[in-house]
Design a protein around this motif. Structure first.
Motif, PDB file in Angstrom:
ATOM      1  N   ALA A 227      37.178  50.424  34.754  1.00 54.18           N
ATOM      2  CA  ALA A 227      37.904  50.390  36.029  1.00 54.18           C
ATOM      3  C   ALA A 227      39.369  50.028  35.812  1.00 54.18           C
ATOM      4  O   ALA A 227      40.269  50.608  36.429  1.00 54.18           O
ATOM      5  CB  ALA A 227      37.240  49.394  36.977  1.00 54.18           C
ATOM      6  N   VAL A 228      39.620  49.068  34.902  1.00 50.17           N
ATOM      7  CA  VAL A 228      41.002  48.658  34.607  1.00 50.17           C
ATOM      8  C   VAL A 228      41.767  49.811  33.951  1.00 50.17           C
ATOM      9  O   VAL A 228      42.955  50.021  34.224  1.00 50.17           O
ATOM     10  CB  VAL A 228      41.016  47.403  33.714  1.00 50.17           C
ATOM     11  CG1 VAL A 228      42.439  47.057  33.281  1.00 50.17           C
ATOM     12  CG2 VAL A 228      40.401  46.215  34.454  1.00 50.17           C
ATOM     13  N   LEU A 229      41.092  50.568  33.099  1.00 49.28           N
ATOM     14  CA  LEU A 229      41.737  51.733  32.480  1.00 49.28           C
ATOM     15  C   LEU A 229      42.151  52.762  33.530  1.00 49.28           C
ATOM     16  O   LEU A 229      43.183  53.430  33.393  1.00 49.28           O
ATOM     17  CB  LEU A 229      40.789  52.381  31.460  1.00 49.28           C
ATOM     18  CG  LEU A 229      40.582  51.614  30.144  1.00 49.28           C
ATOM     19  CD1 LEU A 229      39.517  52.296  29.298  1.00 49.28           C
ATOM     20  CD2 LEU A 229      41.890  51.511  29.367  1.00 49.28           C
ATOM     21  N   LEU A 230      41.359  52.889  34.577  1.00 49.32           N
ATOM     22  CA  LEU A 230      41.709  53.805  35.668  1.00 49.32           C
ATOM     23  C   LEU A 230      42.989  53.366  36.370  1.00 49.32           C
ATOM     24  O   LEU A 230      43.767  54.205  36.848  1.00 49.32           O
ATOM     25  CB  LEU A 230      40.573  53.897  36.682  1.00 49.32           C
ATOM     26  CG  LEU A 230      39.438  54.878  36.398  1.00 49.32           C
ATOM     27  CD1 LEU A 230      38.408  54.831  37.512  1.00 49.32           C
ATOM     28  CD2 LEU A 230      39.960  56.304  36.253  1.00 49.32           C
ATOM     29  N   LEU A 249      39.604  45.348  41.723  1.00 49.25           N
ATOM     30  CA  LEU A 249      39.600  44.893  40.329  1.00 49.25           C
ATOM     31  C   LEU A 249      39.559  43.371  40.232  1.00 49.25           C
ATOM     32  O   LEU A 249      38.861  42.808  39.380  1.00 49.25           O
ATOM     33  CB  LEU A 249      40.835  45.432  39.610  1.00 49.25           C
ATOM     34  CG  LEU A 249      40.895  46.957  39.440  1.00 49.25           C
ATOM     35  CD1 LEU A 249      42.221  47.370  38.831  1.00 49.25           C
ATOM     36  CD2 LEU A 249      39.743  47.448  38.580  1.00 49.25           C
ATOM     37  N   ILE A 250      40.315  42.707  41.100  1.00 49.70           N
ATOM     38  CA  ILE A 250      40.327  41.233  41.090  1.00 49.70           C
ATOM     39  C   ILE A 250      38.937  40.695  41.391  1.00 49.70           C
ATOM     40  O   ILE A 250      38.464  39.758  40.743  1.00 49.70           O
ATOM     41  CB  ILE A 250      41.363  40.706  42.115  1.00 49.70           C
ATOM     42  CG1 ILE A 250      42.789  40.989  41.623  1.00 49.70           C
ATOM     43  CG2 ILE A 250      41.182  39.210  42.354  1.00 49.70           C
ATOM     44  CD1 ILE A 250      43.860  40.748  42.666  1.00 49.70           C
ATOM     45  N   ASN A 251      38.262  41.306  42.354  1.00 53.37           N
ATOM     46  CA  ASN A 251      36.898  40.880  42.702  1.00 53.37           C
ATOM     47  C   ASN A 251      35.943  41.067  41.528  1.00 53.37           C
ATOM     48  O   ASN A 251      35.133  40.185  41.223  1.00 53.37           O
ATOM     49  CB  ASN A 251      36.406  41.669  43.914  1.00 53.37           C
ATOM     50  CG  ASN A 251      35.066  41.193  44.406  1.00 53.37           C
ATOM     51  OD1 ASN A 251      34.823  39.995  44.573  1.00 53.37           O
ATOM     52  ND2 ASN A 251      34.157  42.117  44.631  1.00 53.37           N
ATOM     53  N   GLY A 252      36.043  42.216  40.858  1.00 49.37           N
ATOM     54  CA  GLY A 252      35.172  42.472  39.705  1.00 49.37           C
ATOM     55  C   GLY A 252      35.403  41.486  38.574  1.00 49.37           C
ATOM     56  O   GLY A 252      34.452  40.972  37.971  1.00 49.37           O
ATOM     57  N   LEU A 253      36.678  41.197  38.282  1.00 47.59           N
ATOM     58  CA  LEU A 253      37.004  40.258  37.201  1.00 47.59           C
ATOM     59  C   LEU A 253      36.617  38.822  37.571  1.00 47.59           C
ATOM     60  O   LEU A 253      36.176  38.053  36.713  1.00 47.59           O
ATOM     61  CB  LEU A 253      38.497  40.335  36.874  1.00 47.59           C
ATOM     62  CG  LEU A 253      38.952  41.627  36.175  1.00 47.59           C
ATOM     63  CD1 LEU A 253      40.473  41.727  36.168  1.00 47.59           C
ATOM     64  CD2 LEU A 253      38.408  41.695  34.752  1.00 47.59           C
ATOM     65  N   CYS A 254      36.778  38.464  38.849  1.00 47.03           N
ATOM     66  CA  CYS A 254      36.390  37.113  39.295  1.00 47.03           C
ATOM     67  C   CYS A 254      34.887  36.908  39.164  1.00 47.03           C
ATOM     68  O   CYS A 254      34.435  35.836  38.754  1.00 47.03           O
ATOM     69  CB  CYS A 254      36.831  36.876  40.738  1.00 47.03           C
ATOM     70  SG  CYS A 254      38.587  36.525  40.930  1.00 47.03           S
ATOM     71  N   THR A 260      41.609  34.831  33.195  1.00 52.15           N
ATOM     72  CA  THR A 260      42.821  35.136  32.426  1.00 52.15           C
ATOM     73  C   THR A 260      43.343  36.525  32.783  1.00 52.15           C
ATOM     74  O   THR A 260      44.531  36.718  33.055  1.00 52.15           O
ATOM     75  CB  THR A 260      42.532  35.060  30.913  1.00 52.15           C
ATOM     76  OG1 THR A 260      42.006  33.767  30.607  1.00 52.15           O
ATOM     77  CG2 THR A 260      43.791  35.304  30.106  1.00 52.15           C
ATOM     78  N   ARG A 261      42.437  37.497  32.807  1.00 51.34           N
ATOM     79  CA  ARG A 261      42.838  38.861  33.159  1.00 51.34           C
ATOM     80  C   ARG A 261      43.178  38.974  34.639  1.00 51.34           C
ATOM     81  O   ARG A 261      44.007  39.797  35.025  1.00 51.34           O
ATOM     82  CB  ARG A 261      41.741  39.846  32.779  1.00 51.34           C
ATOM     83  CG  ARG A 261      41.555  39.980  31.278  1.00 51.34           C
ATOM     84  CD  ARG A 261      40.383  40.868  30.934  1.00 51.34           C
ATOM     85  NE  ARG A 261      40.656  42.274  31.177  1.00 51.34           N
ATOM     86  CZ  ARG A 261      39.735  43.237  31.052  1.00 51.34           C
ATOM     87  NH1 ARG A 261      38.493  42.927  30.701  1.00 51.34           N
ATOM     88  NH2 ARG A 261      40.046  44.493  31.276  1.00 51.34           N
ATOM     89  N   VAL A 262      42.546  38.152  35.447  1.00 49.02           N
ATOM     90  CA  VAL A 262      42.873  38.137  36.876  1.00 49.02           C
ATOM     91  C   VAL A 262      44.330  37.732  37.071  1.00 49.02           C
ATOM     92  O   VAL A 262      45.068  38.347  37.854  1.00 49.02           O
ATOM     93  CB  VAL A 262      41.942  37.180  37.652  1.00 49.02           C
ATOM     94  CG1 VAL A 262      42.463  36.945  39.065  1.00 49.02           C
ATOM     95  CG2 VAL A 262      40.532  37.734  37.716  1.00 49.02           C
ATOM     96  N   THR A 263      44.754  36.699  36.328  1.00 49.59           N
ATOM     97  CA  THR A 263      46.142  36.226  36.425  1.00 49.59           C
ATOM     98  C   THR A 263      47.122  37.331  36.057  1.00 49.59           C
ATOM     99  O   THR A 263      48.134  37.550  36.740  1.00 49.59           O
ATOM    100  CB  THR A 263      46.351  35.009  35.499  1.00 49.59           C
ATOM    101  OG1 THR A 263      45.400  33.994  35.835  1.00 49.59           O
ATOM    102  CG2 THR A 263      47.751  34.447  35.641  1.00 49.59           C
TER     103      THR A 263
END
Length: 649
Positions: A227-230, A249-254, A260-263
């Motif tokens: 998803a992040v690559l998209l 994306l923020i919801n998925g990473l949370c 860290t990636r959310v930040t």
């Protein structure tokens, strides 16, 4: 542009027979929404043109004077939801051979969508050409497809899509977006990606909605990296992500706990000039609460307010639940008191969470003060959830009589108790040793017409077994099965405990084997069930069968706990070298769990060994330390320590 159908039909991947065809059976179009409405066309008093003008209008090709006004009448009825009048006008149009544009049909499709009548929309779409001589384009097709998808009929939508495409309707970007959404909702994300990649070949460019839909589908399948690559791909294609895109994306990473990636993602969001909205803040606050970083979550709330983004019930509910989960209900009360000073008013959800949290922390009086505060507010009446939280709290504190008085007040206020309310009250009376009062509550359910569920039966069976009334419990068990209610884990465990208590371990084991054969996860044995059976076998000195059952427990993925260890250590205490026997037994258990990659379970056993001064061998330490010392696990352990320290303050 030449019309070209999909090279491969979507529904080929569903492995199901087609429901629709290009020539479906005609559905009835005369359904009336009201028994008082006539099926005869009625004059519309507000219409600028009467029926006589329609009937007397001269022919001008396929169009007659008054047809445009007829379309306006349809649009008016569609906006008001008067579907019966629309049906009457459609009958008139057909009988008088009137000309109606595709736009009028799209208006009707939207009206059917608002009324949750997808079948009517599909039927009318198929009748457009033959009965109303109106050419269908991708616009009307998309309108009907959207109605089907919004109703959650994703497979039906894909079948309708295939049917329309085979009738020479060429999909556009919106069509692709709807198909991708349906595939993602069905969990067919790989096929959704394939459709996404086919879009350029069909001269359709993906938009921000396409990317967002596909990202959401990937995140729900825990394929966050894809998803992040998209996100990178869409930016390289010159498509600017929206707040919705980032929120997905923020919801998925949370949920994964990757803050860290959310930040970094939030930083990227600001760099692109995309302003966070309340959904962004709520998602971030929820992610911080899940990781136990409550101070940062509260700080983010302050930042949210300073950014002129108004917190809502979701924001406060998330923070309150996070604080209550960490046994910091008092901090939650203080936080909300400060927010009340800024104009926020507590909702029913927040009240219920706070009251429940305060009682669970042994702060019943503070919980009652909060309850009285709520009762004094005119614009926030307690609902069944708030009442249930209060009743459960009072019963936990051994105050079932007070809880019963609350139930009386609840009924007088027009809020009827449900099965969970009565279950809490029965549990409270059983815990207080008042089994007769508990049975009265059971009878009151019949008087109030309240249907019993598996929780009610579980509580009653557990309570009866707890006071030694196993025969009565078995009668209740039979009644439960007769009514068609399937026992859950609590009911099974309670019945097994009662049977073991009277020495009927074999009967208890038969019930256990029945549990294992159940398909529902809610009826599977857990560590409590196994501990009851293990204790029953060890009491009868049948240690070998207990060890066999322990093996079954491990094979079924259930980790032993402190009680499991104590059961076996108790059975070994009569041996000459009971301490060494116990240490060897527990050490072997640690090794077996580690071989199954169940590090958490192994650590629990090591904690038990250390608490009983049974130090594991060096070889055991060599196995467990590398597993514990993996970076992520170290950080998790440090976070847990800090949370425990904060709780002690």
């Amino acid at each position: 542009m030449p019309k070209c159908p999909f090279p491969l039909r979507i529904t080929h991947f569903l492995n199901q027979s087609r429901i629709l065809s290009t020539n479906p059976l005609k559905l009835s179009t005369s359904t009336s929404l009201s028994p008082n409405q006539s099926m005869e066309p009625e004059p519309d008093e507000a219409s600028p043109t009467s029926e006589k003008i329609f009937k007397s209008a001269p022919k001008m090709g396929s169009f007659k004077l008054g047809d445009s006004t007829l379309s306006l009448r349809i649009e008016k009825h569609a906006n008001s939801g008067d579907l019966a009048s629309i049906e009457n006008l459609l009958t008139l149009i057909k009988s008088e051979n009137r000309a109606v544009t595709e736009h009028t049909f799209i208006v009707i499709f939207k009206a059917y969508g608002r009324a949750h009548l997808p079948d009517k929309a599909i039927d009318l779409f198929h009748r457009m050409v033959n009965e109303f001589h109106c050419k269908r384009t991708v616009k009307s097709f998309n309108s009907v497809l959207n109605v089907i998808i919004k109703e959650g009929l994703y497979r039906r939508g894909l079948e309708f899509h295939d049917s329309a495409v085979s009738s020479n309707i060429t999909p556009n970007g919106l069509s692709f977006n709807l198909v991708i959404k349906a595939l993602c909702k069905l969990g067919l994300v790989d096929r959704a990606v394939e459709v996404f990649r086919e879009m350029p070949e069909r001269k359709c460019s993906p938009d921000v909605y396409t990317y967002g839909t596909l990202m959401d589908g990937l995140c729900k399948e825990e394929r966050i990296d894809e998803a992040v690559l998209l996100l990178d791909e869409m930016q390289s294609e010159g498509i600017s992500p929206s707040s919705v895109t980032y929120n997905v994306l923020i919801n998925g990473l949370c949920k994964r706990g990757d803050l860290t990636r959310v930040t970094k993602l939030v930083d990227n969001m600001f760099l692109k000039g995309c302003v966070p909205n309340e959904v962004t803040y709520n998602t971030l606050i929820n992610g911080l609460c899940l990781k136990g970083k409550l101070e940062k979550a509260v700080s983010l709330l302050e930042r949210m307010v300073s950014s002129k983004c108004v917190p809502n019930d979701v924001t406060y509910g998330t923070l309150v639940n996070g604080l209550v989960k960490e046994r910091r209900a008092v901090d939650a009360v203080r936080l909300l008191a400060s927010m009340e000073g800024r104009g926020y008013r507590l909702s029913q959800h927040v009240y219920s969470a706070l009251i429940s949290g305060l009682f669970k922390e042994g702060r019943g009086e503070e919980g009652m003060r909060l309850w009285k505060k709520m009762m004094g507010e005119k614009d926030c009446e307690p609902n069944i959830v708030v009442y249930s939280a209060l009743l459960d709290g009072l019963c936990r504190e051994g105050r079932p009589e007070e809880a019963k008085e609350i139930v009386k007040g609840m009924i007088s206020n027009g809020c009827l108790p449900n099965a969970y309310t009565y279950s809490s009250l029965m549990r409270g009376f059983f815990r207080a040793g008042l089994s007769e009062e508990a049975m009265k509550v059971w009878g009151e359910m019949d008087e109030m017409g309240c249907s019993r569920n598996e929780v009610c039966y579980s509580v009653l069976i557990d309570g009866l077994c707890g006071v030694g009334k196993v025969n009565e419990a078995m009668m209740v068990w039979s009644e439960m099965l007769t009514t068609g209610i399937k026992p859950d884990t609590v009911a099974y465990s309670s019945m097994i405990k009662g049977l073991c208590g009277i020495g009927s371990v074999d009967a208890a084991l038969r019930l256990y084997h029945e549990m294992v054969c159940q398909e529902e996860p809610k009826s599977q044995p857990d560590v409590v069930t196994y501990n009851i059976l293990l204790d029953g076998l060890c009491v009868q000195k049948d240690v070998s069968r207990a060890v066999d059952l322990l093996n079954c427990m491990l094979d079924r993925g259930v980790d032993p706990d402190v009680i499991t260890c104590n059961v076996f250590l108790k059975s070994l205490k009569d041996k000459l070298d009971s301490c060494e026997e116990g240490r060897s037994f527990l050490e072997e258990l640690v090794v077996r769990l580690l071989k199954r990659q169940r590090v958490s379970g192994a650590c629990k056993i090591v904690e038990v060994m250390l608490s009983k001064y049974m130090a594991p061998k060096g070889s055991t330490w060599w196995m467990i330390v590398p597993e514990i010392c993996k970076p992520k696990k170290i950080n998790a352990a440090i976070d847990k320590c800090w949370r425990n320290l904060c709780t002690l303050k």
